[in-house]
Design a protein around this motif. Sequence first.
Motif, PDB file in Angstrom:
ATOM      1  N   GLY A  51      -6.703   1.529   5.886  1.00  0.00           N
ATOM      2  CA  GLY A  51      -5.609   1.959   5.027  1.00  0.00           C
ATOM      3  C   GLY A  51      -5.031   3.316   5.344  1.00  0.00           C
ATOM      4  O   GLY A  51      -4.048   3.733   4.716  1.00  0.00           O
ATOM      5  N   VAL A  69      -6.221   1.623  -0.975  1.00  0.00           N
ATOM      6  CA  VAL A  69      -5.304   2.452  -1.752  1.00  0.00           C
ATOM      7  C   VAL A  69      -6.114   3.499  -2.510  1.00  0.00           C
ATOM      8  O   VAL A  69      -7.181   3.200  -3.045  1.00  0.00           O
ATOM      9  CB  VAL A  69      -4.479   1.602  -2.746  1.00  0.00           C
ATOM     10  N   ASN A 109       0.829  -1.206   0.000  1.00  0.00           N
ATOM     11  CA  ASN A 109       0.000   0.000   0.000  1.00  0.00           C
ATOM     12  C   ASN A 109       0.864   1.256   0.000  1.00  0.00           C
ATOM     13  O   ASN A 109       0.608   2.216  -0.731  1.00  0.00           O
ATOM     14  CB  ASN A 109      -0.909   0.024   1.232  1.00  0.00           C
TER      15      ASN A 109
END
Length: 440
Positions: free
Chosen positions: A361, A401, A51
Amino acid sequence: MSGPTPVDGPVDQAPDVVCLGESMVTFLPSRPGRLADVPSFTRAIGGAESNVACALAAAGHRVRWVGRVGRDGFGDHLVSAIGAHGVDVTAVGRDPHRPTGVYFRTDEDRATDAHEVVYYRAGSAASAMSPATVPYASVADARILHVTGITAALSADCLALMRELTSPRPGRPLVSFDVNHRAGLWRDGTAPEVLRELACGADVVFVGADEAERLWGVSDPAGIRAVLADPAVLVVKRGGEGAVAFERCAEPFPTPPPTPGGVGGPPLPEPGLRPGPRASNAGEAGSPARPAFEGTAAGRTGSGGSPPVSGRGGVGEEAPRSGPAPGSGSSPHTRPAHDTVTPDDVTHAPAPRVALVSPVGAGDAFAAGFLSATLRGLGMAARLRHGHLVAAAVLTVPGDVAAPPRRDHADRLVALDAAAWGTLHLGPGWTGDDQEVRTP
């Protein structure tokens, strides 16, 4: 004006950053709810280090991802998908005997009991990473090596690799380490000791205050700094409250402004070199830091100090300088602490308000934004704000992402004074070319 695009240079060109670690195929739910109730899933890629690699490549940096995947369809998909983000994947190992890991998760925040995740990674190709299967040459030419505590938990071989990568050696890249504690991977109770050991061998460390409380029983930034006293830079993430950076001898890893035709600069100083008095103030967004460097190789005492970052221009808030950090408590595997510990500069940057779409994330994205600003030679307050903005880009889209904001867009926001920064309210689409950032 368009922002930087992933660099399409030759694969043998030295990378700005190498991100090493596990990546898996992840299956994202088609709707909120328990795994038992979700009828279908969308395939994507998941892995803290990959990521970060994808976000840094989208920001225009030369990035290599190093890992191991199976010689199977899921492995093919991972290599292809990560490479499509502009990341160099030529050093990824393919294991003919072990599968590529996969996992399923719900869309709730990891910090809540409602979040579910089911991993199928036991015996995976990534768990076979070791000093024998991952050549050191695949990371040695980077300016920064980024790793996380997840890798250390996968197997004894992976832990041996992490200890090798965070051990001092001549010419070692600057090591960035995200603690990234995943309790389910540490069933033997060694996480507090091992993660502290690895963090104290790194140069830049990211840790969440909630992680630190679970691991070491302390959540206030100063207390966390006392536990992790060795790293030259420690960034404590505090969720919606923002982030606090502790920096020993201000601007230890500066780079000059980007050279024409590229976003990089000359090599960063070797780990262990410590800055002398700074030639210019680096507290303002976009201001390069240009101190002279003094000292010796990693682990030996250097000299020199510097005044605290001023925080002028409203970029971040300067907290009072802390006292000398306590002793390191280093293990045989970590870089020895300096004989003379100098005080930290302490910088706080509040997080902007975000209209949350998906809570997953953000930590990886924050690290990517911070490291990108570090490579550009920006001051500490600007690095923290860039971290917040890249995290906000991920928080306002589904998945792990997201494309970061254009550099010129992000730089304008980072340069806001404290009052204007405090009015930011970032929602879905805020990174687009035709979007205006909402303020009250």
